[in-house]
Design a protein around this motif. Structure first.
Motif, PDB file in Angstrom:
ATOM      1  N   PRO A  84       0.822  -1.284   0.170  1.00  0.00           N
ATOM      2  CA  PRO A  84       0.092   0.007  -0.074  1.00  0.00           C
ATOM      3  C   PRO A  84       0.849   1.281   0.037  1.00  0.00           C
ATOM      4  N   TYR A  85       0.472   2.133  -0.795  1.00  0.00           N
ATOM      5  CA  TYR A  85       1.304   3.295  -1.302  1.00  0.00           C
ATOM      6  C   TYR A  85       1.020   4.294   0.194  1.00  0.00           C
ATOM      7  N   VAL A  86       1.999   4.703   0.680  1.00  0.00           N
ATOM      8  CA  VAL A  86       1.905   6.019   1.778  1.00  0.00           C
ATOM      9  C   VAL A  86       2.867   6.968   1.398  1.00  0.00           C
ATOM     10  N   HIS A  87       2.608   8.315   1.128  1.00  0.00           N
ATOM     11  CA  HIS A  87       3.449   9.213   0.550  1.00  0.00           C
ATOM     12  C   HIS A  87       4.585   9.567   1.763  1.00  0.00           C
ATOM     13  N   GLY A  88       5.809   9.325   1.377  1.00  0.00           N
ATOM     14  CA  GLY A  88       6.804   9.741   2.300  1.00  0.00           C
ATOM     15  C   GLY A  88       7.285   8.391   3.041  1.00  0.00           C
ATOM     16  N   GLN A  89       6.795   7.362   2.780  1.00  0.00           N
ATOM     17  CA  GLN A  89       7.182   6.087   3.525  1.00  0.00           C
ATOM     18  C   GLN A  89       8.070   5.203   2.567  1.00  0.00           C
ATOM     19  N   GLU A  90       8.677   5.604   1.590  1.00  0.00           N
ATOM     20  CA  GLU A  90       9.253   4.657   0.656  1.00  0.00           C
ATOM     21  C   GLU A  90       9.972   3.571   1.260  1.00  0.00           C
ATOM     22  N   ARG A  91      10.791   3.799   2.267  1.00  0.00           N
ATOM     23  CA  ARG A  91      11.735   2.670   2.891  1.00  0.00           C
ATOM     24  C   ARG A  91      10.904   1.805   3.691  1.00  0.00           C
ATOM     25  N   ASN A  92       9.897   2.149   4.381  1.00  0.00           N
ATOM     26  CA  ASN A  92       9.291   1.227   5.493  1.00  0.00           C
ATOM     27  C   ASN A  92       7.996   0.633   5.059  1.00  0.00           C
TER      28      ASN A  92
END
Length: 193
Positions: free
Chosen positions: A14-22
């Motif tokens: 699921p995409y979460v803006h600003g959470q690319e790494r985690n």
């Protein structure tokens, strides 16, 4: 003896803006990671490397555990950086298409195909040299996978990227430094949908 790279594109996350790494995997993504393990568990993969992003690691974790192997993380295998703000889907897709036509093009705050290639391909070359003749699994992402494959064969571009799924598996066989064969191990033509 040829060297085989198994490019394992991460499962649904699921995409979460600003959470690319985690960003982890969805419930379906976790189920698909177990299917990746079933498809590859008899391949006798000797080495496991990955992008440091959680979704790439989680997709290959069941397979690495089955093999009793550690996953070595390479920062240079992370997904291509696109932006420092949110873009609409159409705008982002148009930019990705353009980046395969003009490899120096990038969105503001993002990374061009050339820049991503310059950090990722040396790692692939190192793996081919250090683990020559063996089988290596690589936890990866759609864009960086397409950029790496495009380096070795220009037919792997934007249209190829758009045809991939989450997850996806491509087996790349190398004779020395030369890519000699690509086989998709996930999807309709492989019998594993």
């Amino acid at each position: 003896m040829n060297t085989s790279l198994y490019m394992i594109r991460h499962a649904v996350s699921p995409y979460v803006h600003g959470q690319e790494r985690n960003r982890g995997l969805s419930e379906q993504g976790a189920a698909d990671a177990r299917r990746v393990k079933e498809i590859l568990k008899n391949e006798e993969i000797a080495h496991f490397v990955s992008s440091p992003y959680a979704r790439a690691i989680a997709t290959m974790q069941p397979l690495a555990e089955e093999a009793g192997k550690e996953i070595i993380l390479y920062e240079g295998l992370r997904e291509r950086a696109f932006l420092n703000r949110e873009y609409g889907d159409d705008e982002l897709l148009a930019a990705i298409r353009r980046s395969f036509e003009d490899e120096g093009y990038k969105l503001e705050g993002g990374e061009s195909n050339n820049e991503a290639e310059e950090r990722a391909v040396p790692i692939i070359k190192r793996l081919l040299r250090e683990y020559a003749g063996s089988k290596i699994a690589i936890g990866t992402h759609g864009n960086i996978m397409a950029i790496i494959m495009n380096y070795y064969d220009k037919s792997y571009g934007f249209d190829f990227l758009m045809s991939t799924t989450k997850p996806d598996i491509y087996k790349l066989e190398f004779a020395g430094k030369k890519l000699v064969r690509v086989q998709r191990l996930w999807g309709p033509e492989s019998g594993t949908v």
